[in-house]
Each structure stands twice: as C-alpha cells, then as structure tokens.
Design a protein around this motif. Sequence first.
Motif, PDB file in Angstrom:
ATOM      1  N   ARG A   1       1.061  -1.010   0.080  1.00 11.61           N
ATOM      2  CA  ARG A   1      -0.040  -0.170  -0.122  1.00 11.61           C
ATOM      3  C   ARG A   1       0.438   1.450  -0.051  1.00 11.61           C
ATOM      4  NH1 ARG A   1      -3.083   1.987  -2.876  1.00 11.61           N
ATOM      5  NH2 ARG A   1      -4.581  -0.515  -2.424  1.00 11.61           N
ATOM      6  N   ARG A   2       2.112   1.546   0.854  1.00 14.04           N
ATOM      7  CA  ARG A   2       2.542   2.579   0.738  1.00 14.04           C
ATOM      8  C   ARG A   2       3.402   2.829  -0.499  1.00 14.04           C
ATOM      9  NH1 ARG A   2       5.818   2.322   6.681  1.00 14.04           N
ATOM     10  NH2 ARG A   2       6.731   3.996   5.460  1.00 14.04           N
ATOM     11  N   TYR A   3       3.751   1.228  -1.257  1.00 12.71           N
ATOM     12  CA  TYR A   3       4.797   1.957  -2.369  1.00 12.71           C
ATOM     13  C   TYR A   3       3.949   2.162  -3.319  1.00 12.71           C
ATOM     14  CZ  TYR A   3       8.014   0.589  -6.318  1.00 12.71           C
ATOM     15  OH  TYR A   3       8.279   0.650  -7.219  1.00 12.71           O
ATOM     16  N   ILE A   4       2.771   1.934  -3.132  1.00 15.13           N
ATOM     17  CA  ILE A   4       1.224   2.128  -4.780  1.00 15.13           C
ATOM     18  C   ILE A   4       1.112   4.043  -4.454  1.00 15.13           C
ATOM     19  CG2 ILE A   4      -1.389   2.403  -4.989  1.00 15.13           C
ATOM     20  CD1 ILE A   4      -1.294  -1.014  -4.513  1.00 15.13           C
ATOM     21  N   ASP A   5       1.260   4.188  -2.455  1.00 10.26           N
ATOM     22  CA  ASP A   5       1.036   5.138  -3.006  1.00 10.26           C
ATOM     23  C   ASP A   5       1.886   6.156  -2.826  1.00 10.26           C
ATOM     24  OD1 ASP A   5      -1.852   4.496  -1.821  1.00 10.26           O
ATOM     25  OD2 ASP A   5      -1.588   4.366   0.229  1.00 10.26           O
ATOM     26  N   GLY A   6       3.081   6.042  -3.549  1.00 10.35           N
ATOM     27  CA  GLY A   6       3.782   6.886  -3.927  1.00 10.35           C
ATOM     28  C   GLY A   6       4.815   6.721  -3.039  1.00 10.35           C
ATOM     29  N   GLU A   7       5.415   5.966  -1.952  1.00 11.98           N
ATOM     30  CA  GLU A   7       7.007   5.696  -1.290  1.00 11.98           C
ATOM     31  C   GLU A   7       8.043   4.583  -1.444  1.00 11.98           C
ATOM     32  OE1 GLU A   7       6.879   5.568   2.969  1.00 11.98           O
ATOM     33  OE2 GLU A   7       5.198   5.775   3.647  1.00 11.98           O
ATOM     34  N   ARG A   8       8.573   5.797  -3.079  1.00 12.62           N
ATOM     35  CA  ARG A   8       9.141   4.850  -3.873  1.00 12.62           C
ATOM     36  C   ARG A   8      10.435   4.285  -3.018  1.00 12.62           C
ATOM     37  NH1 ARG A   8       5.598   4.302  -8.367  1.00 12.62           N
ATOM     38  NH2 ARG A   8       3.400   4.641  -7.116  1.00 12.62           N
ATOM     39  N   ALA A   9      11.280   5.902  -3.182  1.00 12.41           N
ATOM     40  CA  ALA A   9      12.299   5.960  -2.643  1.00 12.41           C
ATOM     41  C   ALA A   9      13.040   5.370  -1.546  1.00 12.41           C
ATOM     42  CB  ALA A   9      12.696   7.540  -2.517  1.00 12.41           C
ATOM     43  N   ARG A  10      11.767   4.914  -0.392  1.00  8.39           N
ATOM     44  CA  ARG A  10      12.118   4.257   0.768  1.00  8.39           C
ATOM     45  C   ARG A  10      12.086   2.333   0.640  1.00  8.39           C
ATOM     46  NH1 ARG A  10      11.371   6.089   5.895  1.00  8.39           N
ATOM     47  NH2 ARG A  10       9.841   7.708   5.080  1.00  8.39           N
ATOM     48  N   PHE A  11      11.439   1.752  -0.297  1.00  9.88           N
ATOM     49  CA  PHE A  11      11.457   0.332  -0.467  1.00  9.88           C
ATOM     50  C   PHE A  11      12.708   0.696  -1.233  1.00  9.88           C
ATOM     51  CE2 PHE A  11       7.842   1.975   1.821  1.00  9.88           C
ATOM     52  CZ  PHE A  11       8.359   1.248   2.880  1.00  9.88           C
ATOM     53  N   VAL A  12      12.542  -1.188  -2.085  1.00 13.41           N
ATOM     54  CA  VAL A  12      13.157  -1.552  -2.916  1.00 13.41           C
ATOM     55  C   VAL A  12      12.033  -2.152  -3.921  1.00 13.41           C
ATOM     56  CG1 VAL A  12      14.380  -4.022  -4.344  1.00 13.41           C
ATOM     57  CG2 VAL A  12      14.994  -2.856  -2.095  1.00 13.41           C
ATOM     58  N   SER A  13      11.911  -1.740  -5.348  1.00  7.72           N
ATOM     59  CA  SER A  13      10.853  -1.788  -6.158  1.00  7.72           C
ATOM     60  C   SER A  13      10.602  -2.937  -6.168  1.00  7.72           C
ATOM     61  CB  SER A  13      10.904  -0.947  -7.378  1.00  7.72           C
ATOM     62  OG  SER A  13      11.808  -2.340  -8.586  1.00  7.72           O
ATOM     63  N   PRO A  14       9.073  -3.580  -6.585  1.00  5.16           N
ATOM     64  CA  PRO A  14       8.990  -4.952  -6.646  1.00  5.16           C
ATOM     65  C   PRO A  14       9.614  -5.637  -8.082  1.00  5.16           C
ATOM     66  CG  PRO A  14       6.480  -3.303  -6.769  1.00  5.16           C
ATOM     67  CD  PRO A  14       7.709  -2.373  -6.425  1.00  5.16           C
ATOM     68  N   MET A  15       9.361  -5.025  -8.923  1.00  6.59           N
ATOM     69  CA  MET A  15      10.258  -5.854  -9.712  1.00  6.59           C
ATOM     70  C   MET A  15      11.232  -6.062  -9.220  1.00  6.59           C
ATOM     71  SD  MET A  15       8.749  -7.209 -12.954  1.00  6.59           S
ATOM     72  CE  MET A  15       9.816  -8.101 -13.837  1.00  6.59           C
ATOM     73  N   ALA A  16      12.520  -5.464  -8.887  1.00  6.54           N
ATOM     74  CA  ALA A  16      13.894  -5.216  -8.526  1.00  6.54           C
ATOM     75  C   ALA A  16      13.943  -6.667  -7.657  1.00  6.54           C
ATOM     76  CB  ALA A  16      14.545  -4.370  -8.323  1.00  6.54           C
ATOM     77  N   LEU A  17      13.125  -6.655  -6.707  1.00  8.17           N
ATOM     78  CA  LEU A  17      13.461  -7.363  -5.653  1.00  8.17           C
ATOM     79  C   LEU A  17      12.804  -9.145  -6.521  1.00  8.17           C
ATOM     80  CD1 LEU A  17      13.315  -8.078  -2.787  1.00  8.17           C
ATOM     81  CD2 LEU A  17      11.154  -8.049  -2.659  1.00  8.17           C
ATOM     82  N   PHE A  18      11.912  -9.376  -7.680  1.00  9.69           N
ATOM     83  CA  PHE A  18      11.451 -10.244  -7.840  1.00  9.69           C
ATOM     84  C   PHE A  18      12.608 -11.151  -8.730  1.00  9.69           C
ATOM     85  CE2 PHE A  18       9.951 -12.277 -11.548  1.00  9.69           C
ATOM     86  CZ  PHE A  18       8.598 -13.060 -10.710  1.00  9.69           C
ATOM     87  N   LEU A  19      13.081  -9.817  -9.376  1.00 10.70           N
ATOM     88  CA  LEU A  19      13.904 -10.451 -10.308  1.00 10.70           C
ATOM     89  C   LEU A  19      15.656 -10.451  -9.088  1.00 10.70           C
ATOM     90  CD1 LEU A  19      14.338  -8.014 -13.301  1.00 10.70           C
ATOM     91  CD2 LEU A  19      12.836 -10.274 -13.054  1.00 10.70           C
TER      92      LEU A  19
END
Length: 389
Positions: free
Chosen positions: A100-118
């Motif tokens: 939810r936080r990533y969807i709502d715009g907190e991108r710099a704080r977390f690893v992106s889902p695609m990068a984490l998946f790969l």
Amino acid sequence: MSDFGEAIGTAVEGGLFAKAVGGSAKSDTPLEKGHFAEGQCLNCGTELLGAHCHKCGQKAHLHRTLGAFLHDLLHGALHFEGRTWKTLPKLAFKPGELTRRYIDGERARFVSPMALFLFSIFLMFAVFQFAGISAPTDLQGDTGADLTERASEGFQALEERLATVEKKLEDEDLAEVERTTLEAEQEELSQQISDLREAGENIPFLKEITAGEASTAPEPEVDEDGNTVIPLTKDADGPTMRMEESGVDWIDGALDKWRKNPGLMLYKLQTNFYKFSWLLIPLSIPFVWLLFAWRRKFKAYDHAIFVTYSLSFMTLLILTITMAGLAGVHEIFIFFASMLIPPIHIYKHLRGAYGLSRFSAIWRLGVLSVFIAIVLTIFLQLLLLLGAF
C-alpha cells in the motif's frame, strides 16, 4: 525454435533486470583522485544545483575508482543497500503495508517490486546451482527399448523365413531351378542367423534375443476412457520414460523429444522456469483483478504491485525452506512451514494492501488459492511448449 525461445527469455529477463536497477553515465571530464570534477551534469549537461541533477535525476558527483565499481556491482546486481533492509522485514511481516505504501507513492524508501522479484529469482538460481539442486538427468529415452523390440522382430522374421524355405525344400517334386534358388536362400538366411548369434556374445540385449529369451513387447496400458497411459518404467540404467503418439503432428513432435531425451527436456524445463518466471506476473494479474472487479478504486497497477511483491516473498520462502532442509532442519518443521506460511502471508497481504475485513480476506484467500493452481498449470504448459519448440 527452442533456441529462439531461450534467447527471447534471456533478453527479456536481462532487460527487465537492467531497467529495474540500472543507470548510465558518460563523460570525458577530468578526474581528481578518482572523482569527476564536474560543474555540469555528465548525463544531460544541465548546470548542477545540488546533490542530484534537477533535470534527469543523476547524482551530481560520480566516482571512477575500483571501490566505486564494487559498490555499483553490489548495488546493480544484488540491489544490496539500505532500502533492502527496510523492504525485506516489511515484505515478511507487513506485506500489505509495504504494498500500500509503495502504491501510494513511497518509492525511494523501498526496493521496487520488480527489482526484488528478479533479485529473488537470481538468488534462488545461484543457490540451487551451488547446492547441486536440479532436474534429474538420469532419465533414459525409450530408444533402447524400441531397438530391442525391432531387433527381436527382425530375428524372429529371419527364423520364420528360414523355416518356410526348409519346409518347401522337403517337397520331392520341387523343380530343380526353384530348389536351387531356395537352397541359396536357405544358406544366406542360415548365415545371417549365425552371424547374429555370434555378435550376440558381445551384445547383452542381442544375446537374449538370439538365445530366444527376449520377451514380446507388452500391449500399451489403456485407461477407462480408452486413452493410452504413458508409464514411467525403470531399468538397470535408471528410470525410463515411455510415451505413445497422439496422432497430432506438432504434439507428436514434442513427445518425440521427450521420448528420446527426457533428461535434457527436464533440464530445459528448469532453465526456462528461471528465464520466463516473469510470465507469472501477467498471468496472475487478471485473476487478482477478478477478486476486485466490482471495486473500481483498485486498478490493474495495484494488482501488479501486489502480485509481484507476493511472488518475491514466495520465491524467497522457497529458497529459505530449501536451505533449511539442506542444513538438517527436521522434516516436520519444513512441512508445517510449507503448508502454513504461504496462506497466512497471502491473507495478511490481502488485508493490508486492499483494506479488507477478516471475512473478505478469508473468502478471497480461498478463491485465490484456486486461481494460483490455475496460473501454475498454465505456466507449466507454457514452459512445456517453449521447451518443445
């Protein structure tokens, strides 16, 4: 065709990974002890006003040292940085909040889902290869069994022909010309049988045939609907996979590859899993959308983030359970972890990401479990198709 498919898989996988974690820069700007002495952005030429270029976002001050390269290696290949330690605990214990936080715009704080998946797929591949975990390669095709059957049939045909010729020669009224022809044929057949028996002394399966010990091939097993069963038999050299033809050319072509070299096909299946694992994301999104089709506020993007983070966790969970098993953890703990953690995690993920009540999350978990089985079946069929062609 299969080489082309593998090339496409590798290219897409590499492209996604590079897009998820990569960047670029170029310059002939002079160096001062490994640091660029730039006053303008080395990427786009914009005048620098702070720590990052306000036009393209590149860092203002770059390094060209071995230490900087090693940092880029860890960051680019493994995304090994502070965001990882903020993302993984959230992914494990508060997946809904992370999504939810990533969807709502907190991108710099977390690893992106695609990068984490790969990253998780890459890590699983690396660990499995290091631990020697791979598809079985000791499966033997049925070529040897077919050769035995053909040799047995050929030898029996020679013996039957010889018996027929000898019976004709018993006729006292046989014409001289015909008798001469039959005697020549009798001599030739006897020589061929003698040569086969002599060769059988050095070839085990041929020795059984020429000694009359080879058994006839059993009739193929048929199920209640009249379909031929594909058995997995076992011989002295290891398990052997036997397949029957379907009557459809392209299916029979694929079955022929499995019949001749099932070990290689299983290896290609495993390799294609790593290369095309990203297909699980687009395959899963429509099924998750069905769970919220009447709730307009949840878009396809929300489902994509949910699916990708969820797949990342499941990949890391499989890796963790596998490593625990290799470390000697008792099987009972492995079993309960495999059975309990995935549904609990999906339940918490659904509740947190979509703000659901307990009842809504529970019934969606049940339906989603069925959808997961469907997605995995489709994915397996695609892998089989890619491996065969």
